[in-house]
Design an enzyme around this catalytic site. Sequence first.
Site, PDB file in Angstrom:
ATOM      1  N   GLU A 147     -17.869  11.919  22.132  1.00 61.05           N
ATOM      2  CA  GLU A 147     -16.563  12.491  21.780  1.00 61.05           C
ATOM      3  C   GLU A 147     -16.293  12.476  20.265  1.00 61.05           C
ATOM      4  OE1 GLU A 147     -14.182   8.379  22.814  1.00 61.05           O
ATOM      5  OE2 GLU A 147     -13.009  10.201  22.645  1.00 61.05           O
TER       6      GLU A 147
ATOM      7  N   GLU B 174       0.824  -1.221   0.000  1.00 54.44           N
ATOM      8  CA  GLU B 174       0.000   0.000   0.000  1.00 54.44           C
ATOM      9  C   GLU B 174       0.856   1.267   0.000  1.00 54.44           C
ATOM     10  OE1 GLU B 174      -2.889  -0.597  -0.713  1.00 54.44           O
ATOM     11  OE2 GLU B 174      -3.577  -2.427   0.283  1.00 54.44           O
TER      12      GLU B 174
ATOM     13  N   HIS C 167     -12.782  -4.092   3.821  1.00 53.08           N
ATOM     14  CA  HIS C 167     -11.332  -4.244   3.924  1.00 53.08           C
ATOM     15  C   HIS C 167     -10.768  -3.635   5.211  1.00 53.08           C
ATOM     16  CE1 HIS C 167      -7.175  -4.043   1.771  1.00 53.08           C
ATOM     17  NE2 HIS C 167      -7.023  -3.913   3.069  1.00 53.08           N
TER      18      HIS C 167
ATOM     19  N   HIS D  75      -7.110  -3.164   9.978  1.00 57.43           N
ATOM     20  CA  HIS D  75      -8.269  -3.994   9.628  1.00 57.43           C
ATOM     21  C   HIS D  75      -9.152  -4.198  10.862  1.00 57.43           C
ATOM     22  CE1 HIS D  75      -5.899  -6.165   6.108  1.00 57.43           C
ATOM     23  NE2 HIS D  75      -6.078  -4.868   5.891  1.00 57.43           N
TER      24      HIS D  75
ATOM     25  N   HIS E 233      -2.914   2.252   8.298  1.00 54.95           N
ATOM     26  CA  HIS E 233      -3.944   1.387   7.721  1.00 54.95           C
ATOM     27  C   HIS E 233      -4.107   0.162   8.613  1.00 54.95           C
ATOM     28  CE1 HIS E 233      -6.252  -1.067   5.031  1.00 54.95           C
ATOM     29  NE2 HIS E 233      -5.271  -1.915   4.804  1.00 54.95           N
TER      30      HIS E 233
HETATM   31  P1  13P Z   1       1.157  -5.483   3.155  1.00 52.57           P
HETATM   32  O1  13P Z   1       1.589  -6.714   3.904  1.00 52.57           O
HETATM   33  O2  13P Z   1       1.726  -5.410   1.769  1.00 52.57           O
HETATM   34  O3  13P Z   1       1.418  -4.226   3.955  1.00 52.57           O
HETATM   35  O4  13P Z   1      -0.419  -5.587   2.935  1.00 52.57           O
HETATM   36  C1  13P Z   1      -1.293  -5.694   4.014  1.00 52.57           C
HETATM   37  C2  13P Z   1      -2.604  -5.036   3.776  1.00 52.57           C
HETATM   38  O5  13P Z   1      -3.320  -4.751   4.697  1.00 52.57           O
HETATM   39  C3  13P Z   1      -3.003  -4.732   2.371  1.00 52.57           C
HETATM   40  O6  13P Z   1      -4.092  -3.871   2.336  1.00 52.57           O
HETATM   41 ZN    ZN Z   2      -5.285  -3.933   4.204  1.00 51.90          ZN
END
Ligand code: 13P
Ligand code: ZN
Length: 274
Positions: free
Chosen positions: A169, A115, A210, A141, A139
């Site tokens: 908040e 990413e 995602h 998940h 980023h």
């Molecule tokens: P990477 O291991 O390449 O960072 O990818 C993980 C991920 O969350 C892709 O969206």
């Molecule tokens: Zn990801």
Amino acid sequence: MNFLEAEFVQGFMRMADDGWNQGWHERNGGNLSYRVKPEEVEAVKDNFEIKQWQPVGTTVPALAGEYFLVTGSGKYFRNVMIKPEDSFCMIELDEKGENYRIVWGLVNGGRPTSELPSHLMNHEVKKLATDGKYRVIYHAHPANVIALTFVLPLKDEVFTRELWEMATECPVVFPDGIGVVPWMVPGGREIAVATSKLMKEYDVAVWAHHGMFAAGEDFDLTFGLMHTVEKSAEIYVKVMSMRPDKLQTITPEDFKNLAKDFKVTLPERFLYVK
Ligand code: 13P
Ligand code: ZN
């Protein structure tokens, strides 16, 4: 100075570990980057082992010559504390913002996160919009936000309003709101363009089915932002699991009073009557 003892490196590692402990980074899920200050680069440059130039996959001219700490592709947040040299790296961008080279880390090979285009394009937007104040792109998940992308319309207005309502908040922590990117193939320039467009307006972008991207000035603020949004989503999931409607909630009028006292501006388009 020993690379791993530098305060910014310690902060990066702690944030990755905090994310792991929250359960937001199964396997190699998620990635983190930090735009390093010139004096921080100076303090650790004796540790550099410089590798070959490689294409970024997009162009970020406003970041030319800058250095970043970034997690490795396929590397686990779980391992950032345990084997840092194997899990992340420091990169330098060339004078056009088109190529990068690893200057430290990923000692067993590999490359920065897949990413990287999204991280760098978000950094570029935020650097320009905040006069260089924002330095962290994250980023993750987180399960509850992802769950919401299956049941809520994928609209900025809906995600912002629903998540604002779930914790008092929230409008103070993310007054600009939240952007939503529809499902797209991850890892390329196209999703990077879509995300960085939203980052012109927001500090948070949800990737449908995602995960989420958050941007901020430092590690604490950026982690705290991710944490606040995800907790709000968790409350939403709990409420909707108990009954299909709310008996009472925070109203548009309440938000206006909150905005006045906390001195934040809440865009009118999120305060619609339901
Ligand atoms: P990477 O291991 O390449 O960072 O990818 C993980 C991920 O969350 C892709 O969206
Ligand atoms: Zn990801």
